[in-house]
Design a protein around this motif. Structure first.
Motif, PDB file in Angstrom:
ATOM      1  N   ASN A  30       0.825  -1.206   0.000  1.00  0.00           N
ATOM      2  CA  ASN A  30       0.000   0.000   0.000  1.00  0.00           C
ATOM      3  C   ASN A  30       0.860   1.258   0.000  1.00  0.00           C
ATOM      4  O   ASN A  30       0.554   2.238  -0.691  1.00  0.00           O
ATOM      5  CB  ASN A  30      -0.923   0.002   1.218  1.00  0.00           C
ATOM      6  N   HIS A  31       1.951   1.228   0.766  1.00  0.00           N
ATOM      7  CA  HIS A  31       2.832   2.393   0.848  1.00  0.00           C
ATOM      8  C   HIS A  31       3.484   2.675  -0.508  1.00  0.00           C
ATOM      9  O   HIS A  31       3.572   3.827  -0.945  1.00  0.00           O
ATOM     10  CB  HIS A  31       3.900   2.132   1.912  1.00  0.00           C
ATOM     11  N   SER A  53       0.952   4.126  -2.732  1.00  0.00           N
ATOM     12  CA  SER A  53       0.649   5.510  -2.364  1.00  0.00           C
ATOM     13  C   SER A  53       1.699   6.495  -2.853  1.00  0.00           C
ATOM     14  O   SER A  53       1.435   7.700  -2.911  1.00  0.00           O
ATOM     15  CB  SER A  53       0.506   5.618  -0.838  1.00  0.00           C
ATOM     16  N   GLY A 112      -3.292   7.615  -5.066  1.00  0.00           N
ATOM     17  CA  GLY A 112      -2.822   7.208  -3.749  1.00  0.00           C
ATOM     18  C   GLY A 112      -1.945   8.268  -3.113  1.00  0.00           C
ATOM     19  O   GLY A 112      -2.053   8.553  -1.916  1.00  0.00           O
ATOM     20  N   TRP A 113      -1.088   8.879  -3.930  1.00  0.00           N
ATOM     21  CA  TRP A 113      -0.203   9.933  -3.440  1.00  0.00           C
ATOM     22  C   TRP A 113      -0.997  11.146  -2.968  1.00  0.00           C
ATOM     23  O   TRP A 113      -0.590  11.839  -2.023  1.00  0.00           O
ATOM     24  CB  TRP A 113       0.784  10.327  -4.527  1.00  0.00           C
ATOM     25  N   HIS A 115      -1.637  10.405   0.596  1.00  0.00           N
ATOM     26  CA  HIS A 115      -0.463  10.142   1.431  1.00  0.00           C
ATOM     27  C   HIS A 115       0.467  11.352   1.546  1.00  0.00           C
ATOM     28  O   HIS A 115       1.193  11.478   2.538  1.00  0.00           O
ATOM     29  CB  HIS A 115       0.294   8.949   0.853  1.00  0.00           C
ATOM     30  N   LYS A 160      -2.880  11.085   7.229  1.00  0.00           N
ATOM     31  CA  LYS A 160      -3.908  11.439   6.249  1.00  0.00           C
ATOM     32  C   LYS A 160      -5.299  11.203   6.822  1.00  0.00           C
ATOM     33  O   LYS A 160      -5.485  10.402   7.745  1.00  0.00           O
ATOM     34  CB  LYS A 160      -3.719  10.624   4.971  1.00  0.00           C
ATOM     35  N   SER A 187      -7.167   3.411   0.949  1.00  0.00           N
ATOM     36  CA  SER A 187      -6.332   2.416   0.273  1.00  0.00           C
ATOM     37  C   SER A 187      -5.889   1.312   1.225  1.00  0.00           C
ATOM     38  O   SER A 187      -5.668   0.175   0.795  1.00  0.00           O
ATOM     39  CB  SER A 187      -5.114   3.082  -0.374  1.00  0.00           C
TER      40      SER A 187
END
Length: 296
Positions: A105-106, A109, A115-116, A119, A137, A142
């Protein structure tokens, strides 16, 4: 409701006073001792981080409330087997599985713009201290998507939330410049303050690296590891230059909407949403290259 709370009881809530105590301790240590380039704490930055963290608890609770219903269905009707929750090995296995889900997930992101957009708020501070860990966040959707395999693998849905809290509690202590490098075996296996300082950097050579939560092994396995070579420059590559909470949390969603509206064709519109941050249509890149050639 009491049964529901028992199912969703979150260790993260009990860790909050501990977090605040360690923030105070680190602030005092940085005030008393000279750590060279380390900038320490700035009051407005800390206030913003704590405020973002407080609201994120509400959004995380809502995510857990919605996902618990969906995960119970998946676990009950689709999981091929059920893993017992009363053994030490099942918890250890789940913590590792949650950590791998965190890595995935990271990385998503950072490498997918939608995703960004959520994040990036965590990376918006130009300071790096324990209070930065609280800068979370407000839209953790996500995480829920990347947890879906866990009930399908047989883990009881309620187990996911304390396991995820353990992951976040561990990561809190990686947000510091007071701790240097740890012994080599620790640095090889686990995410450490040194590794996470690299992750929060805006330096070109450090970008998009060290996504691990508890284990840095995922980065070593999948080729996203970067060792700390020099003190990083923290924050976003394009600073937001504001302390407005709504703008810090949601400005990138607005940028996506503007880009999608101005884009021609479905492919380009989708590219602005699902491409990596900084993605531009081919025609934009070709036009930019022509401008560069004419100015040389």
């Amino acid at each position: 409701m009491s049964q529901l709370w028992h199912q969703m009881n979150n260790p993260l809530l009990y860790a909050i006073p501990v977090f605040l105590v360690f923030v105070i301790i680190e602030a005092v240590v940085l005030r008393v001792h000279d750590y060279g380039e380390v900038t320490g704490y700035e009051a407005t930055d800390v206030r913003v981080s704590i405020s973002m963290g407080a609201v994120s608890l509400v959004s995380l609770f809502l995510l857990e409330l919605v996902s618990l219903v969906a995960f119970v269905f998946l676990w009950t009707y689709l999981a091929p087997w059920h893993i017992r929750a009363d053994t030490w090995w099942s918890w250890l296995l789940l913590i590792v599985a949650v950590d791998f889900a965190w890595y995935c997930n990271h990385r998503f992101s950072h490498r997918v713009r939608i995703g960004w957009a959520g994040h990036q708020a965590h990376h918006s501070s130009e300071h790096f201290n324990l209070s930065t860990a609280l800068r979370q966040k407000w839209n953790p959707w996500s995480e829920g998507l990347f947890w879906i395999p866990l009930p399908l693998l047989g883990f009881e849905p309620w187990m996911i939330y304390p396991a995820f809290s353990i992951n976040l509690i561990y990561q809190f202590f990686t947000h510091t410049e007071v701790v240097g490098r740890l012994p080599r075996p620790v640095e090889f296996v686990f995410n450490t303050p040194s590794h996470h300082r690299v992750h929060h950097a805006s330096d070109q050579q450090y970008l998009d690296t060290n996504y691990g939560g508890i284990l840095i092994l995922w980065d070593r396995i999948f080729g996203t590891f970067q060792t700390e070579l020099h003190r990083p420059t923290y924050g976003l590559t394009k600073p937001v230059n504001t302390h407005n909470l709504l703008e810090l949390e949601y400005h990138e969603y607005g940028n996506i909407m503007d880009d999608v509206r101005s884009a021609r064709g479905l492919r380009n519109k989708l590219g602005y949403i699902f491409g990596p941050p900084g993605w531009r249509p081919e025609e934009f890149r070709e036009r930019r290259q022509r401008v560069c050639r004419t100015t040389e």
